[in-house]
Design a protein around this motif. Structure first.
Motif, PDB file in Angstrom:
ATOM      1  N   UNK A   4       0.821  -1.209   0.000  1.00 17.70           N
ATOM      2  CA  UNK A   4       0.000   0.000   0.000  1.00 17.70           C
ATOM      3  C   UNK A   4       0.857   1.262   0.000  1.00 17.70           C
ATOM      4  N   UNK A   5       2.081   1.182   0.543  1.00 13.37           N
ATOM      5  CA  UNK A   5       2.966   2.351   0.570  1.00 13.37           C
ATOM      6  C   UNK A   5       3.407   2.718  -0.836  1.00 13.37           C
ATOM      7  N   UNK A   6       3.487   1.719  -1.713  1.00 12.48           N
ATOM      8  CA  UNK A   6       3.836   1.978  -3.110  1.00 12.48           C
ATOM      9  C   UNK A   6       2.623   2.439  -3.898  1.00 12.48           C
ATOM     10  N   UNK A   7       1.484   1.775  -3.677  1.00 11.36           N
ATOM     11  CA  UNK A   7       0.272   2.090  -4.429  1.00 11.36           C
ATOM     12  C   UNK A   7      -0.372   3.392  -3.956  1.00 11.36           C
ATOM     13  N   UNK A   8      -0.242   3.695  -2.662  1.00 14.78           N
ATOM     14  CA  UNK A   8      -0.821   4.913  -2.077  1.00 14.78           C
ATOM     15  C   UNK A   8       0.269   5.630  -1.256  1.00 14.78           C
ATOM     16  N   UNK A  24      -3.340 -10.399   3.580  1.00 14.04           N
ATOM     17  CA  UNK A  24      -2.220  -9.934   2.785  1.00 14.04           C
ATOM     18  C   UNK A  24      -2.579  -8.631   2.084  1.00 14.04           C
ATOM     19  N   UNK A  25      -1.586  -7.791   1.876  1.00 15.06           N
ATOM     20  CA  UNK A  25      -1.786  -6.496   1.232  1.00 15.06           C
ATOM     21  C   UNK A  25      -2.179  -6.705  -0.234  1.00 15.06           C
ATOM     22  N   UNK A  26      -3.384  -6.284  -0.600  1.00 14.41           N
ATOM     23  CA  UNK A  26      -3.876  -6.417  -1.980  1.00 14.41           C
ATOM     24  C   UNK A  26      -4.166  -5.050  -2.595  1.00 14.41           C
ATOM     25  N   UNK A  27      -3.529  -4.034  -2.083  1.00 15.72           N
ATOM     26  CA  UNK A  27      -3.790  -2.662  -2.527  1.00 15.72           C
ATOM     27  C   UNK A  27      -3.409  -2.470  -3.991  1.00 15.72           C
ATOM     28  N   UNK A  28      -4.193  -1.619  -4.663  1.00 20.83           N
ATOM     29  CA  UNK A  28      -3.960  -1.296  -6.073  1.00 20.83           C
ATOM     30  C   UNK A  28      -4.293   0.173  -6.267  1.00 20.83           C
ATOM     31  N   UNK A  29      -3.442   0.871  -6.974  1.00 19.89           N
ATOM     32  CA  UNK A  29      -3.575   2.318  -7.069  1.00 19.89           C
ATOM     33  C   UNK A  29      -4.851   2.775  -7.758  1.00 19.89           C
ATOM     34  N   UNK A  34      -6.323   1.670   0.245  1.00 24.84           N
ATOM     35  CA  UNK A  34      -5.662   0.367   0.433  1.00 24.84           C
ATOM     36  C   UNK A  34      -6.643  -0.733   0.844  1.00 24.84           C
ATOM     37  N   UNK A  35      -6.262  -1.965   0.544  1.00 25.27           N
ATOM     38  CA  UNK A  35      -7.083  -3.110   0.938  1.00 25.27           C
ATOM     39  C   UNK A  35      -6.187  -4.284   1.285  1.00 25.27           C
TER      40      UNK A  35
END
Length: 238
Positions: A4-8, A24-29, A34-35
């Motif tokens: 999430x630090x990369x995507x957000x 698990x971190x599934x974040x997407x920009x 984040x999710x």
């Protein structure tokens, strides 16, 4: 670094709560925030910005828990500003899964679909937490199906195999079959439901006339018939 630090990159690390185990971190920009996703539980947690002005939806809740797949319906979507409520809901989901697996263990590792709450077990099957063979739901640690014994109590109503000239064969509850017959007002040769049940209990089968022609009904338990695990279409063997 967390995904999430990369995507957000504008999301403050200090505003990120500690996730429940297994997420698990599934974040997407391209998402709004984040999710984190648990494959085992089939759940996703959305973590929106602590500053309401940065949220995509004005007045929206900061945290959301929802099934990660649209057909996964064990847990309803939860919207809240209290992350403790998210943690409680996650643990409740974990408990439901444990109870489902325990129910299979009571039956020596497997049970027929009609003996269980299909909604919950279908979700567990979809997640890969259990497996199936024909009409059986099987615990991941179960012995070979051929060695299993079925110990779960039989339901109060009869399960019957119905065959007609232009219908079936189909396995169903006797009261469901009776309701179908009553709806078409086509009991010929049987004056009442009681007479039908008496014949089923005494002989394990009955035959007669329906609007579509002749029919035959077998009581599976009385005739010692069960759906065979190798047959996906509910064929039976004695």
């Amino acid at each position: 670094m967390s995904k999430y630090r990369t995507e957000f990159p504008d999301f403050p690390a200090a505003d990120m709560p500690t996730m429940p185990r297994g997420f698990e971190d599934s974040s997407w920009h391209n998402d709004s925030c984040p999710s984190f996703t648990s494959e085992e539980l089939g759940l996703r947690i959305w973590i929106d910005y602590a500053d309401p002005a940065q949220r995509e939806h004005d007045g929206g809740s900061r945290f959301m828990l929802e099934p990660s797949e649209s057909e996964d319906t064990i847990t309803e979507t939860l919207l809240t500003d209290d992350f403790a409520m998210i943690q409680i809901a996650v643990e409740s989901e974990r408990q439901q899964i444990a109870e489902c697996l325990a129910e299979l263990e009571k039956a020596d590792g497997a049970a027929l679909g009609w003996q269980l709450d299909n909604k919950k077990f279908a979700v567990l099957l979809k997640r890969g937490l259990i497996r199936s063979e024909g009409d059986l739901f099987i615990h991941p640690k179960a012995r070979k199906v051929s060695e299993l014994t079925f110990t779960m109590a039989q339901p109060a109503d009869m399960r019957v195999l119905y065959m007609g000239d232009n219908e079936g064969p189909a396995i169903m509850w006797l009261n469901q079959l009776i309701a179908n017959f009553n709806a078409s007002k086509s009991w010929q040769g049987h004056e009442s439901e009681e007479n039908l049940r008496q014949e089923m209990e005494s002989r394990g089968w009955c035959e007669g006339l329906h609007i579509n022609g002749h029919y035959l009904v077998l009581d599976l338990e009385h005739a010692h018939l069960m759906p065979h695990p190798d047959h996906p279409h509910n064929e039976t063997e004695k």
